[in-house]
Scaffold this motif. Structure first.
Motif, PDB file in Angstrom:
ATOM      1  N   TYR A   4      13.480 -34.035  -5.811  1.00 23.43           N
ATOM      2  CA  TYR A   4      12.657 -35.227  -6.008  1.00 23.43           C
ATOM      3  C   TYR A   4      13.149 -36.108  -7.151  1.00 23.43           C
ATOM      4  CZ  TYR A   4      10.377 -32.706  -9.881  1.00 23.43           C
ATOM      5  OH  TYR A   4      10.118 -32.029 -11.045  1.00 23.43           O
ATOM      6  N   ASN A   5      13.986 -35.560  -8.027  1.00 23.94           N
ATOM      7  CA  ASN A   5      14.542 -36.368  -9.112  1.00 23.94           C
ATOM      8  C   ASN A   5      15.905 -36.953  -8.774  1.00 23.94           C
ATOM      9  OD1 ASN A   5      12.669 -36.492 -11.261  1.00 23.94           O
ATOM     10  ND2 ASN A   5      13.049 -34.332 -11.747  1.00 23.94           N
TER      11      ASN A   5
ATOM     12  N   SER B   8       8.545 -39.736  -9.337  1.00 20.43           N
ATOM     13  CA  SER B   8       8.966 -38.348  -9.153  1.00 20.43           C
ATOM     14  C   SER B   8       7.773 -37.462  -8.814  1.00 20.43           C
ATOM     15  CB  SER B   8       9.657 -37.830 -10.426  1.00 20.43           C
ATOM     16  OG  SER B   8      10.877 -38.503 -10.646  1.00 20.43           O
ATOM     17  N   ALA B   9       6.634 -37.703  -9.478  1.00 20.75           N
ATOM     18  CA  ALA B   9       5.426 -36.928  -9.189  1.00 20.75           C
ATOM     19  C   ALA B   9       4.949 -37.195  -7.767  1.00 20.75           C
ATOM     20  CB  ALA B   9       4.331 -37.278 -10.196  1.00 20.75           C
TER      21      ALA B   9
ATOM     22  N   GLY C 158       8.894 -41.565 -13.702  1.00 20.86           N
ATOM     23  CA  GLY C 158       8.158 -40.312 -13.799  1.00 20.86           C
ATOM     24  C   GLY C 158       7.057 -40.226 -12.759  1.00 20.86           C
ATOM     25  N   THR C 159       6.335 -41.322 -12.575  1.00 24.30           N
ATOM     26  CA  THR C 159       5.267 -41.360 -11.576  1.00 24.30           C
ATOM     27  C   THR C 159       5.836 -41.238 -10.174  1.00 24.30           C
ATOM     28  OG1 THR C 159       3.943 -42.787 -13.016  1.00 24.30           O
ATOM     29  CG2 THR C 159       3.326 -42.701 -10.690  1.00 24.30           C
TER      30      THR C 159
ATOM     31  N   PHE D   5       7.234 -35.380  -5.410  1.00 26.90           N
ATOM     32  CA  PHE D   5       6.955 -33.946  -5.347  1.00 26.90           C
ATOM     33  C   PHE D   5       5.756 -33.682  -4.440  1.00 26.90           C
ATOM     34  CE2 PHE D   5       5.072 -29.970  -6.798  1.00 26.90           C
ATOM     35  CZ  PHE D   5       6.182 -29.141  -6.877  1.00 26.90           C
ATOM     36  N   ILE D   6       4.707 -34.480  -4.612  1.00 21.15           N
ATOM     37  CA  ILE D   6       3.518 -34.341  -3.761  1.00 21.15           C
ATOM     38  C   ILE D   6       3.875 -34.660  -2.316  1.00 21.15           C
ATOM     39  CG2 ILE D   6       1.220 -35.288  -3.276  1.00 21.15           C
ATOM     40  CD1 ILE D   6       0.966 -35.794  -6.316  1.00 21.15           C
TER      41      ILE D   6
END
Length: 217
Positions: free
Chosen positions: A210-211, A75-76, A72-73, A79-80
């Motif tokens: 991104y995923n 992926s974040a 999850g991190t 995205f950034i």
């Protein structure tokens, strides 16, 4: 299949690495200045200092950050990172004209602390704010996303990135050591425009996928 993924990672690393290498900065100016005195080997030597810094960062990301952050991190961060790539692309287009013309009178102030090209490569890397912004956003995101497909994919991406740096700066030092500019200002400007457009498109694509690391490498 693995060979194809490695080849794609190499190509992606090379392409994105080249978009960064083409933007004039302290390392380019150091390379030009030293190549006038030491010849074409100045380029590879400066890049070696740069690679030493990125090698440490890559090891920290691959064997440090990747071990402590969850998907999850990552992926974040990805995205950034995609957003950062788009911003870098916009800035590259915005500053293309000024960047291309800046080669004519590079400011080498602060680079006379040492004449050792490897040390210059190291100093001009760690002292460049753009370098750190890149690695804290897009750079780390790309490496971490490649890591999800395996360590070999990440290594291939990083090697592609370094190959771009080595190719460009060797060409620059070889050209300037003979007293000639590698590219005309107009050609350099249009190449920077193309690099900026590529970063915007890829950054947008990176954000959308991104995923799904398999869609990126």
């Amino acid at each position: 299949m693995l060979t194809l993924e490695i080849s794609r990672a190499l190509l992606l690393g090379f392409t994105i690495g080249l978009t960064g290498a083409l933007v004039p900065g302290p390392m380019l100016f150091a390379t030009i200045e030293v190549s006038l005195k030491r010849g074409w080997l100045a380029g590879p030597e400066v890049v070696l200092g740069h690679i030493l810094v990125e090698l440490v960062l890559s090891i920290i990301i691959l064997f440090g950050a990747a071990s402590f952050v969850g998907s999850g991190t990552i992926s974040a961060i990805s995205f950034i990172g995609g957003l950062a790539l788009m911003i870098f692309g916009l800035l590259t287009i915005k500053d293309a004209k000024a960047a291309a013309s800046s080669r004519a009178s590079p400011d080498a102030s602060g680079l006379k602390l040492t004449s050792n090209p490897i040390t210059l490569g190291l100093i001009t890397s760690v002292s460049n704010p753009y370098f750190w912004v890149w690695w804290l956003t897009a750079g780390s995101a790309l490496v971490l996303k490649a890591r999800e497909l395996g360590i070999l994919i990440s290594v291939a991406y990083i090697l592609g990135h370094w190959t771009a740096d080595l190719s460009w700066f060797t060409a620059v030092s070889g050209s300037f050591s003979r007293g000639k500019a590698l590219l005309s200002q107009k050609t350099h400007r249009y190449i920077l425009y193309a690099c900026g457009i590529f970063l915007i498109i890829f950054g947008f694509y990176f954000m959308l996928n991104y995923n799904s690391p398999a869609q990126l490498f």
